[in-house]
Design a protein around this motif. Structure first.
Motif, PDB file in Angstrom:
ATOM      1  N   GLU A 104       0.825  -1.201   0.000  1.00  0.00           N
ATOM      2  CA  GLU A 104       0.000   0.000   0.000  1.00  0.00           C
ATOM      3  C   GLU A 104       0.862   1.254   0.000  1.00  0.00           C
ATOM      4  OE1 GLU A 104      -2.887   2.012   3.244  1.00  0.00           O
ATOM      5  OE2 GLU A 104      -3.335  -0.081   2.759  1.00  0.00           O
ATOM      6  N   LYS A 105       1.904   1.262   0.816  1.00  0.00           N
ATOM      7  CA  LYS A 105       2.812   2.416   0.875  1.00  0.00           C
ATOM      8  C   LYS A 105       3.533   2.610  -0.452  1.00  0.00           C
ATOM      9  CE  LYS A 105       2.033   3.563   5.120  1.00  0.00           C
ATOM     10  NZ  LYS A 105       1.364   4.778   5.471  1.00  0.00           N
TER      11      LYS A 105
ATOM     12  N   ASN B  42       2.436   1.729  -3.409  1.00  0.00           N
ATOM     13  CA  ASN B  42       1.456   2.247  -4.360  1.00  0.00           C
ATOM     14  C   ASN B  42       1.212   3.732  -4.148  1.00  0.00           C
ATOM     15  OD1 ASN B  42       1.050  -0.116  -5.779  1.00  0.00           O
ATOM     16  ND2 ASN B  42      -0.620  -0.802  -4.441  1.00  0.00           N
ATOM     17  N   GLU B  43       1.191   4.188  -2.885  1.00  0.00           N
ATOM     18  CA  GLU B  43       1.015   5.614  -2.593  1.00  0.00           C
ATOM     19  C   GLU B  43       2.183   6.423  -3.138  1.00  0.00           C
ATOM     20  OE1 GLU B  43       0.419   6.097   1.596  1.00  0.00           O
ATOM     21  OE2 GLU B  43      -1.528   5.085   1.566  1.00  0.00           O
ATOM     22  N   VAL B  44       3.397   5.889  -2.976  1.00  0.00           N
ATOM     23  CA  VAL B  44       4.589   6.598  -3.428  1.00  0.00           C
ATOM     24  C   VAL B  44       4.631   6.643  -4.949  1.00  0.00           C
ATOM     25  CG1 VAL B  44       7.106   6.455  -3.520  1.00  0.00           C
ATOM     26  CG2 VAL B  44       5.923   6.075  -1.372  1.00  0.00           C
TER      27      VAL B  44
ATOM     28  N   VAL C 187       2.128   6.480  -7.073  1.00  0.00           N
ATOM     29  CA  VAL C 187       0.988   7.179  -7.708  1.00  0.00           C
ATOM     30  C   VAL C 187       1.100   8.643  -7.571  1.00  0.00           C
ATOM     31  CG1 VAL C 187      -1.491   7.553  -7.601  1.00  0.00           C
ATOM     32  CG2 VAL C 187      -0.565   5.278  -7.347  1.00  0.00           C
TER      33      VAL C 187
END
Length: 146
Positions: A139-140, A142-144, A146
């Motif tokens: 999840e982290k 993917n946040e970075v 995106v």
């Protein structure tokens, strides 16, 4: 027609799911180990397994309730309380239970089975934590990205 897909259909297949002992233990704790206030909305709640300490604590609390109930019944019978129906069968069952519990020692097979179950529970707990960690890292990332 040609390379174009005109329709898709879903064929239902009957499936029997076989669950091993370790999987059954994991599913039991995932479903029955939820807090009373929790809702099945967050993935972290659904995938959370209780700690070994919590499982032992819950088992001890249940045992304590049963023992308190038996103690209350025995005290009422000894005090000749009219509200309690005296039952010879219950008295014999309680005496037999106490005698068998005091005289019983776990056999090598029972100890081995208990150890195996405990190892399964610890392994499932470890895998659950590992999976949660992997999901958080993903999840982290993917946040970075995106």
């Amino acid at each position: 027609v040609g390379e174009d897909l005109l329709a898709q259909s879903f064929q239902e297949v009957k499936v029997d799911v076989a669950v091993s002992d370790s999987e059954a233990t994991a599913l039991y704790h995932m479903i029955n180990g939820q807090d009373k206030d929790s809702r099945w909305e967050e993935p972290s709640i659904v995938s959370a397994l209780p700690t070994t300490t919590r499982s032992v604590e819950d088992a001890i609390l249940q045992l304590q309730k049963v023992l308190d109930s038996a103690q209350t019944y025995v005290d009422a019978v000894v005090d000749n309380n009219a509200k309690v129906a005296v039952s010879r069968e219950i008295g014999i069952a309680l005496a037999d239970s106490l005698n068998s519990f005091a005289a019983q020692k776990a056999s090598a097979n029972q100890q081995s089975a208990l150890q195996t179950r405990l190892q399964d529970l610890v392994m499932v707990s470890y895998i659950s934590t590992l999976t949660q960690t992997q999901a958080l890292i993903s999840e982290k990332l993917n946040e970075v990205l995106v």
